[in-house]
Design a protein around this motif. Structure first.
Motif, short mmCIF file in Angstrom:
data_model
loop_
_atom_site.label_atom_id
_atom_site.label_comp_id
_atom_site.label_asym_id
_atom_site.label_seq_id
_atom_site.Cartn_x
_atom_site.Cartn_y
_atom_site.Cartn_z
N LYS A 83 0.87 -1.17 0.00
CA LYS A 83 0.00 0.00 0.00
C LYS A 83 0.91 1.23 0.00
N LEU A 115 -5.42 -3.44 1.51
CA LEU A 115 -5.14 -4.83 1.84
C LEU A 115 -6.20 -5.30 2.84
N GLN A 120 -2.83 -2.71 7.62
CA GLN A 120 -1.86 -3.48 6.84
C GLN A 120 -1.31 -2.66 5.69
N GLU A 123 2.01 -7.26 2.15
CA GLU A 123 1.70 -8.69 2.17
C GLU A 123 2.67 -9.36 1.21
#
Length: 134
Positions: A83, A115, A120, A123
């Motif tokens: 992100k 996400l 978050q 990932e």
């Protein structure tokens, strides 16, 4: 020819909720789901701290590798979702390179709008060949 498979989960609530495994071994190939920054109890780690999230996510990737007796140098591909990629590209590149060391898997890094978890920022998934030797 029949290929045996086995699955691995951390035992976290969202695995059953979403219906997935952290990893599936099919023959000599290990497919690892996108790892997230959480502790062993499933509590999110590092809200607002990108580098801590990446390090914790990679620690969780190591936990999956360890379960299957795999090594980092057997990773053949990583997929990294970030992100605000423009803001975090240099950090994720540096941390990914440090994690891989002299080993150079293929990798795709993608900037994403959102996400799964509210805080978050990263990932990381992977594909591993358990029969790969160096």
């Amino acid at each position: 020819m029949t290929v045996q498979s086995r699955e691995f989960a951390f035992g976290l609530p969202w695995e059953a909720l979403y219906g997935y495994s952290q990893a599936v071994q099919a023959g000599d190939t290990l497919y690892i789901s996108g790892q997230v920054s959480h502790d062993s109890a499933g509590a999110f780690v590092g809200a607002g701290d990108f580098e801590l999230q990446v390090k914790t996510t990679l620690d969780n990737l190591d936990r999956v590798l360890e379960h299957f007796g795999a090594r980092r140098d057997q990773i053949v591909e990583t997929t990294v979702l970030v992100k605000d990629l423009r803001e975090h590209f240099d950090a994720v590149a540096r941390l990914h390179a440090a994690y891989c060391g002299d080993h150079r898997p293929t990798s795709t890094v993608m900037g994403v709008t959102d996400l799964a978890l509210p805080d978050q920022l990263v990932e990381i998934g992977a594909v591993v060949r358990l029969d790969l030797t160096h």
